[in-house]
Design an enzyme around this catalytic site. Structure first.
Site, PDB file in Angstrom:
ATOM      1  N   ASP A  30      34.342  47.323  39.688  1.00 32.57           N
ATOM      2  CA  ASP A  30      35.783  47.496  39.940  1.00 32.57           C
ATOM      3  C   ASP A  30      36.535  46.166  39.971  1.00 32.57           C
ATOM      4  OD1 ASP A  30      38.185  48.647  40.367  1.00 32.57           O
ATOM      5  OD2 ASP A  30      37.686  49.591  42.274  1.00 32.57           O
ATOM      6  N   ASP A  65      39.214  42.548  45.228  1.00 34.57           N
ATOM      7  CA  ASP A  65      39.180  43.881  45.853  1.00 34.57           C
ATOM      8  C   ASP A  65      37.763  44.158  46.335  1.00 34.57           C
ATOM      9  OD1 ASP A  65      40.069  46.390  46.715  1.00 34.57           O
ATOM     10  OD2 ASP A  65      39.730  47.329  44.768  1.00 34.57           O
TER      11      ASP A  65
HETATM   12  N1  LIG Z   1      27.731  54.008  38.672  1.00 33.53           N
HETATM   13  C1  LIG Z   1      28.556  53.147  38.057  1.00 33.53           C
HETATM   14  N2  LIG Z   1      28.069  52.388  37.063  1.00 33.53           N
HETATM   15  C2  LIG Z   1      28.868  51.514  36.423  1.00 33.53           C
HETATM   16  N3  LIG Z   1      30.176  51.335  36.684  1.00 33.53           N
HETATM   17  C3  LIG Z   1      30.717  52.080  37.661  1.00 33.53           C
HETATM   18  C4  LIG Z   1      29.943  53.006  38.400  1.00 33.53           C
HETATM   19  N4  LIG Z   1      30.760  53.595  39.329  1.00 33.53           N
HETATM   20  C5  LIG Z   1      31.993  53.051  39.143  1.00 33.53           C
HETATM   21  N5  LIG Z   1      31.964  52.149  38.149  1.00 33.53           N
HETATM   22  C6  LIG Z   1      33.107  51.399  37.607  1.00 33.53           C
HETATM   23  O1  LIG Z   1      33.865  50.714  38.591  1.00 33.53           O
HETATM   24  C7  LIG Z   1      35.262  50.799  38.278  1.00 33.53           C
HETATM   25  C8  LIG Z   1      36.032  51.328  39.446  1.00 33.53           C
HETATM   26  O2  LIG Z   1      35.380  52.404  40.001  1.00 33.53           O
HETATM   27  P1  LIG Z   1      35.704  52.883  41.435  1.00 33.53           P
HETATM   28  O3  LIG Z   1      34.923  54.130  41.609  1.00 33.53           O
HETATM   29  O4  LIG Z   1      35.534  51.783  42.434  1.00 33.53           O
HETATM   30  O5  LIG Z   1      37.265  53.282  41.316  1.00 33.53           O
HETATM   31  P2  LIG Z   1      38.350  53.262  42.421  1.00 33.53           P
HETATM   32  O6  LIG Z   1      39.517  53.964  41.816  1.00 33.53           O
HETATM   33  O7  LIG Z   1      38.553  51.882  42.897  1.00 33.53           O
HETATM   34  O8  LIG Z   1      37.785  54.093  43.576  1.00 33.53           O
HETATM   35  P3  LIG Z   1      37.662  53.602  45.074  1.00 33.53           P
HETATM   36  O9  LIG Z   1      39.052  53.656  45.627  1.00 33.53           O
HETATM   37  O10 LIG Z   1      36.702  54.577  45.676  1.00 33.53           O
HETATM   38  O11 LIG Z   1      37.106  52.182  45.051  1.00 33.53           O
HETATM   39  C9  LIG Z   1      35.410  51.673  37.067  1.00 33.53           C
HETATM   40  O12 LIG Z   1      35.619  50.850  35.948  1.00 33.53           O
HETATM   41  C10 LIG Z   1      34.094  52.395  36.988  1.00 33.53           C
HETATM   42  O13 LIG Z   1      33.712  52.642  35.679  1.00 33.53           O
HETATM   43 MG   LIG Z   2      36.850  50.781  43.612  1.00 33.11          MG
END
Ligand SMILES: Nc1ncnc2c1ncn2[C@@H]1O[C@H](COP(=O)(O)OP(=O)(O)OP(=O)(O)O)[C@@H](O)[C@H]1O
Ligand SMILES: [Mg+2]
Length: 121
Positions: A64, A47
């Site tokens: 992610d 992804d």
């Molecule tokens: N600043 C950060 N530091 C560490 N891990 C993060 C951070 N931001 C996101 N993550 C981790 O990445 C993973 C997915 O986050 P993400 O925000 O990409 O979710 P998403 O549902 O895929 O949203 P999007 O559709 O915007 O990609 C989660 O496990 C989250 O904890």
């Molecule tokens: Mg994501």
């Protein structure tokens, strides 16, 4: 698991980090190194995009891994790996930074299939 950011906010996604070409070139090079380490560990992100990359103090961090697959056991893994590379190469290319998808793909497959051997249980 580690929070990437500081006390006031999370590190920005690469797409929102506002990097110039030299920053993006560094991000690309760090990404390839991270993907090589993942390939050696037998992992395809599956992804990958500029939304699942954080830019924290000049350090690129891949996040992610919820859709990640094992490269040696999932028949879709090579196609997913190629798609990952096309995704980021397209975004970087729009911003003037080249990523040679086919060359990196070949390197990552080599890494994946020459990674550390783990004996079956
Ligand atoms: N600043 C950060 N530091 C560490 N891990 C993060 C951070 N931001 C996101 N993550 C981790 O990445 C993973 C997915 O986050 P993400 O925000 O990409 O979710 P998403 O549902 O895929 O949203 P999007 O559709 O915007 O990609 C989660 O496990 C989250 O904890
Ligand atoms: Mg994501």
């Amino acid at each position: 698991m580690e929070f990437i950011g500081d006390l006031s906010q999370a590190a920005p996604r690469l797409v929102h980090a506002g990097l110039d070409r030299s920053g993006l070139t560094s991000a690309r090079d760090q990404l390839v190194e991270s993907l090589r380490a993942l390939a050696r560990a037998g992992i395809v992100h599956a992804d990958l995009s500029v939304y699942n990359l954080l830019w924290g103090e000049a350090l690129l961090v891949v996040i992610d891994f919820r859709q990640a697959v094992e490269v040696t056991t999932n028949l879709e893994a090579p196609a997913l790996l190629h798609r990952d590379l096309v995704n980021v190469a397209t975004s970087l290319g729009r911003r003037g930074v080249a990523l040679d998808v086919e060359a990196v793909f070949a390197q990552l497959l080599t890494d994946a299939f020459s990674g550390p051997y783990t004996a079956p249980p």
